[in-house]
Scaffold this motif. Structure first.
Motif, PDB file in Angstrom:
ATOM      1  N   ALA A 178      15.196   1.427   6.973  1.00 45.19           N
ATOM      2  CA  ALA A 178      14.582   1.974   6.629  1.00 45.19           C
ATOM      3  C   ALA A 178      14.188   1.229   5.162  1.00 45.19           C
ATOM      4  O   ALA A 178      13.131   1.744   4.694  1.00 45.19           O
ATOM      5  CB  ALA A 178      15.482   2.909   6.466  1.00 45.19           C
ATOM      6  N   ALA A 179      14.597   0.124   5.016  1.00 43.45           N
ATOM      7  CA  ALA A 179      14.291  -0.257   2.848  1.00 43.45           C
ATOM      8  C   ALA A 179      12.912  -0.881   2.799  1.00 43.45           C
ATOM      9  O   ALA A 179      12.567  -0.940   2.501  1.00 43.45           O
ATOM     10  CB  ALA A 179      15.698  -0.897   2.682  1.00 43.45           C
ATOM     11  N   GLY A 180      12.500  -1.698   4.623  1.00 41.44           N
ATOM     12  CA  GLY A 180      12.254  -2.605   4.444  1.00 41.44           C
ATOM     13  C   GLY A 180      10.290  -1.700   5.033  1.00 41.44           C
ATOM     14  O   GLY A 180       9.483  -1.136   4.412  1.00 41.44           O
ATOM     15  N   PHE A 181      10.683  -0.555   5.683  1.00 42.26           N
ATOM     16  CA  PHE A 181       9.487   0.567   5.270  1.00 42.26           C
ATOM     17  C   PHE A 181       9.430   1.486   4.572  1.00 42.26           C
ATOM     18  O   PHE A 181       8.205   1.242   4.404  1.00 42.26           O
ATOM     19  CB  PHE A 181      10.093   1.599   6.786  1.00 42.26           C
ATOM     20  N   THR A 182      10.109   1.669   3.894  1.00 40.43           N
ATOM     21  CA  THR A 182      10.198   2.225   2.348  1.00 40.43           C
ATOM     22  C   THR A 182       9.379   1.684   1.274  1.00 40.43           C
ATOM     23  O   THR A 182       8.428   2.603   1.478  1.00 40.43           O
ATOM     24  CB  THR A 182      11.874   2.991   2.124  1.00 40.43           C
ATOM     25  N   GLY A 183      10.246   0.204   0.702  1.00 36.39           N
ATOM     26  CA  GLY A 183       9.294  -0.866   0.124  1.00 36.39           C
ATOM     27  C   GLY A 183       7.714  -0.323   0.760  1.00 36.39           C
ATOM     28  O   GLY A 183       7.064  -1.131  -0.339  1.00 36.39           O
ATOM     29  N   LEU A 184       7.132  -1.049   2.053  1.00 39.63           N
ATOM     30  CA  LEU A 184       5.877  -1.289   2.677  1.00 39.63           C
ATOM     31  C   LEU A 184       5.555  -0.226   2.315  1.00 39.63           C
ATOM     32  O   LEU A 184       4.184  -0.484   1.756  1.00 39.63           O
ATOM     33  CB  LEU A 184       5.806  -1.128   4.296  1.00 39.63           C
ATOM     34  N   ALA A 185       6.076   1.124   2.786  1.00 37.94           N
ATOM     35  CA  ALA A 185       4.854   2.431   2.382  1.00 37.94           C
ATOM     36  C   ALA A 185       5.077   3.069   0.949  1.00 37.94           C
ATOM     37  O   ALA A 185       4.087   3.137   0.381  1.00 37.94           O
ATOM     38  CB  ALA A 185       5.953   3.697   3.211  1.00 37.94           C
ATOM     39  N   ALA A 186       5.937   2.347  -0.090  1.00 38.44           N
ATOM     40  CA  ALA A 186       5.599   2.631  -1.234  1.00 38.44           C
ATOM     41  C   ALA A 186       4.559   1.954  -2.137  1.00 38.44           C
ATOM     42  O   ALA A 186       3.887   2.553  -2.901  1.00 38.44           O
ATOM     43  CB  ALA A 186       7.416   2.566  -2.291  1.00 38.44           C
ATOM     44  N   LEU A 187       5.004   0.799  -1.997  1.00 34.45           N
ATOM     45  CA  LEU A 187       3.224  -0.489  -2.753  1.00 34.45           C
ATOM     46  C   LEU A 187       2.409   0.736  -1.549  1.00 34.45           C
ATOM     47  O   LEU A 187       1.324   0.734  -2.477  1.00 34.45           O
ATOM     48  CB  LEU A 187       3.708  -1.935  -2.393  1.00 34.45           C
ATOM     49  N   ALA A 188       2.391   0.694  -0.045  1.00 32.23           N
ATOM     50  CA  ALA A 188       0.676   1.407   0.426  1.00 32.23           C
ATOM     51  C   ALA A 188       0.723   1.991  -0.306  1.00 32.23           C
ATOM     52  O   ALA A 188      -0.486   2.478  -0.691  1.00 32.23           O
ATOM     53  CB  ALA A 188       0.937   0.782   1.885  1.00 32.23           C
ATOM     54  N   GLY A 189       1.252   3.321  -0.629  1.00 31.32           N
ATOM     55  CA  GLY A 189       0.792   4.631  -1.746  1.00 31.32           C
ATOM     56  C   GLY A 189       0.481   5.099  -2.854  1.00 31.32           C
ATOM     57  O   GLY A 189      -0.017   5.413  -3.170  1.00 31.32           O
ATOM     58  N   LEU A 190       0.937   3.372  -3.471  1.00 38.50           N
ATOM     59  CA  LEU A 190       0.629   3.354  -4.743  1.00 38.50           C
ATOM     60  C   LEU A 190      -0.933   2.689  -5.345  1.00 38.50           C
ATOM     61  O   LEU A 190      -1.349   3.290  -5.765  1.00 38.50           O
ATOM     62  CB  LEU A 190       1.570   2.384  -5.187  1.00 38.50           C
ATOM     63  N   TRP A 191      -0.951   1.784  -4.063  1.00 43.26           N
ATOM     64  CA  TRP A 191      -2.437   1.937  -4.424  1.00 43.26           C
ATOM     65  C   TRP A 191      -3.519   2.814  -3.790  1.00 43.26           C
ATOM     66  O   TRP A 191      -4.482   2.610  -4.524  1.00 43.26           O
ATOM     67  CB  TRP A 191      -2.662   0.102  -3.281  1.00 43.26           C
ATOM     68  N   ALA A 192      -2.964   3.486  -2.762  1.00 41.65           N
ATOM     69  CA  ALA A 192      -3.411   4.402  -2.597  1.00 41.65           C
ATOM     70  C   ALA A 192      -3.622   5.546  -3.413  1.00 41.65           C
ATOM     71  O   ALA A 192      -5.572   6.209  -3.894  1.00 41.65           O
ATOM     72  CB  ALA A 192      -2.974   5.020  -0.982  1.00 41.65           C
ATOM     73  N   ALA A 193      -3.160   5.895  -4.514  1.00 39.69           N
ATOM     74  CA  ALA A 193      -2.762   6.745  -4.920  1.00 39.69           C
ATOM     75  C   ALA A 193      -3.729   6.594  -6.528  1.00 39.69           C
ATOM     76  O   ALA A 193      -4.755   6.781  -7.171  1.00 39.69           O
ATOM     77  CB  ALA A 193      -1.070   6.694  -5.736  1.00 39.69           C
ATOM     78  N   ALA A 194      -3.539   4.374  -7.110  1.00 44.72           N
ATOM     79  CA  ALA A 194      -4.839   4.056  -7.862  1.00 44.72           C
ATOM     80  C   ALA A 194      -5.807   4.511  -7.511  1.00 44.72           C
ATOM     81  O   ALA A 194      -6.879   4.699  -8.649  1.00 44.72           O
ATOM     82  CB  ALA A 194      -4.071   2.728  -7.636  1.00 44.72           C
ATOM     83  N   PHE A 195      -6.410   3.676  -5.735  1.00 45.35           N
ATOM     84  CA  PHE A 195      -7.716   3.638  -5.868  1.00 45.35           C
ATOM     85  C   PHE A 195      -8.294   5.030  -5.788  1.00 45.35           C
ATOM     86  O   PHE A 195      -9.320   5.093  -5.955  1.00 45.35           O
ATOM     87  CB  PHE A 195      -8.102   3.165  -4.202  1.00 45.35           C
ATOM     88  N   THR A 196      -7.501   6.111  -5.124  1.00 46.57           N
ATOM     89  CA  THR A 196      -8.320   7.681  -5.587  1.00 46.57           C
ATOM     90  C   THR A 196      -8.381   8.030  -6.306  1.00 46.57           C
ATOM     91  O   THR A 196      -9.480   8.729  -7.385  1.00 46.57           O
ATOM     92  CB  THR A 196      -6.791   8.193  -4.399  1.00 46.57           C
ATOM     93  N   THR A 197      -7.886   7.085  -7.335  1.00 44.46           N
ATOM     94  CA  THR A 197      -7.746   7.728  -8.762  1.00 44.46           C
ATOM     95  C   THR A 197      -8.785   7.134  -9.822  1.00 44.46           C
ATOM     96  O   THR A 197      -9.568   7.884 -10.598  1.00 44.46           O
ATOM     97  CB  THR A 197      -6.527   7.894  -9.859  1.00 44.46           C
ATOM     98  N   ALA A 198      -9.536   6.375  -9.575  1.00 43.72           N
ATOM     99  CA  ALA A 198      -9.782   5.737  -9.649  1.00 43.72           C
ATOM    100  C   ALA A 198     -11.735   5.809  -8.859  1.00 43.72           C
ATOM    101  O   ALA A 198     -12.835   5.436  -9.554  1.00 43.72           O
ATOM    102  CB  ALA A 198      -9.923   3.987  -9.693  1.00 43.72           C
ATOM    103  N   VAL A 199     -12.140   6.544  -8.354  1.00 42.24           N
ATOM    104  CA  VAL A 199     -13.219   6.481  -7.285  1.00 42.24           C
ATOM    105  C   VAL A 199     -14.153   7.666  -8.585  1.00 42.24           C
ATOM    106  O   VAL A 199     -14.951   6.659  -8.563  1.00 42.24           O
ATOM    107  CB  VAL A 199     -12.951   7.843  -6.156  1.00 42.24           C
ATOM    108  N   PRO A 200     -13.137   9.059  -9.231  1.00 40.44           N
ATOM    109  CA  PRO A 200     -14.850   9.030 -10.354  1.00 40.44           C
ATOM    110  C   PRO A 200     -14.824   8.082 -10.952  1.00 40.44           C
ATOM    111  O   PRO A 200     -16.529   8.198 -11.631  1.00 40.44           O
ATOM    112  CB  PRO A 200     -13.540  10.410 -11.098  1.00 40.44           C
ATOM    113  N   GLN A 201     -14.690   6.906 -11.602  1.00 42.23           N
ATOM    114  CA  GLN A 201     -14.650   5.912 -12.313  1.00 42.23           C
ATOM    115  C   GLN A 201     -15.539   4.843 -11.562  1.00 42.23           C
ATOM    116  O   GLN A 201     -16.278   4.086 -12.031  1.00 42.23           O
ATOM    117  CB  GLN A 201     -14.185   6.027 -13.516  1.00 42.23           C
ATOM    118  N   TYR A 202     -15.226   4.379 -10.350  1.00 41.19           N
ATOM    119  CA  TYR A 202     -15.694   3.316  -9.541  1.00 41.19           C
ATOM    120  C   TYR A 202     -15.570   3.838  -8.126  1.00 41.19           C
ATOM    121  O   TYR A 202     -14.959   4.165  -7.392  1.00 41.19           O
ATOM    122  CB  TYR A 202     -14.602   2.439  -9.746  1.00 41.19           C
ATOM    123  N   PRO A 203     -17.210   4.289  -8.235  1.00 41.06           N
ATOM    124  CA  PRO A 203     -17.103   5.132  -7.041  1.00 41.06           C
ATOM    125  C   PRO A 203     -17.022   4.527  -5.323  1.00 41.06           C
ATOM    126  O   PRO A 203     -16.705   4.050  -4.476  1.00 41.06           O
ATOM    127  CB  PRO A 203     -18.816   5.464  -6.429  1.00 41.06           C
TER     128      PRO A 203
END
Length: 176
Positions: free
Chosen positions: A80-105
């Motif tokens: 569970a800890a392993g999957f949580t760490g993997l998903a959390a970082l992928a989710g963080l990157w997903a959120a960061a790239f999603t919020t960057a779309v207006p400035q960087y299409p």
């Protein structure tokens, strides 16, 4: 099939080791050793609070935890800890790239991949490994699964009482 540890092969653990190695490699090689300028720009929303070096080590740590969790047999909390760490970082990157779309299409492609990967990890974490072949219905040749004499798969064969079991019990303990 057995893993090198002598334990039965586990797809969940294989996923943890595989993705963990990818996460650790991405952190070490893609962030710490050679950060791409485009990625760094698109991750500006995170870099305001956390430097890229710290993020790189976070990826390495999460990957290492996932690898260790994948190598441990019968340790669901570590998994569970392993999957949580993997998903959390992928989710963080997903959120960061999603919020960057207006400035960087051009971030839209990365956002789609990271969102899909984060969700896939969450869904994979909820899957169980299949039981051993001897316990799967229709595979063992046992009379309870239809592989031997009697009924169809999943139905008890009408062969009379089973020695050592109460008459009302339709299936053997290992066939439920």
């Amino acid at each position: 099939m057995y893993a090198a540890t002598g334990a039965p092969f586990s797809r969940r653990r294989a996923i943890l080791v595989t993705l963990g190695a990818g996460w650790a490699g991405y952190g070490a090689l893609g962030i710490l050793a050679n950060p791409r300028s485009g990625t760094t720009q698109m991750l500006d929303v995170i870099n305001r609070w956390v430097p890229m070096a710290a993020l790189g080590w976070l990826w390495v740590a999460a990957g290492t935890v996932a690898i260790v969790a994948g190598l441990l047999v019968r340790c669901p909390r570590w998994q569970a800890a392993g999957f949580t760490g993997l998903a959390a970082l992928a989710g963080l990157w997903a959120a960061a790239f999603t919020t960057a779309v207006p400035q960087y299409p051009t971030a839209s492609g990365s956002a789609c991949i990271w969102v899909a990967l984060a969700l896939a990890i969450v869904w994979l974490s909820g899957l169980d490994d299949p039981p051993p072949a001897r316990l799967r219905k229709g595979r063992s040749g046992h009379r309870c699964d239809g592989g031997g004499r009697g009924g169809a798969a999943g139905e008890a064969a009408d062969v009379g009482p089973v020695p050592g079991h109460e008459p009302a019990q339709r299936f053997h303990d290992d066939c439920r």
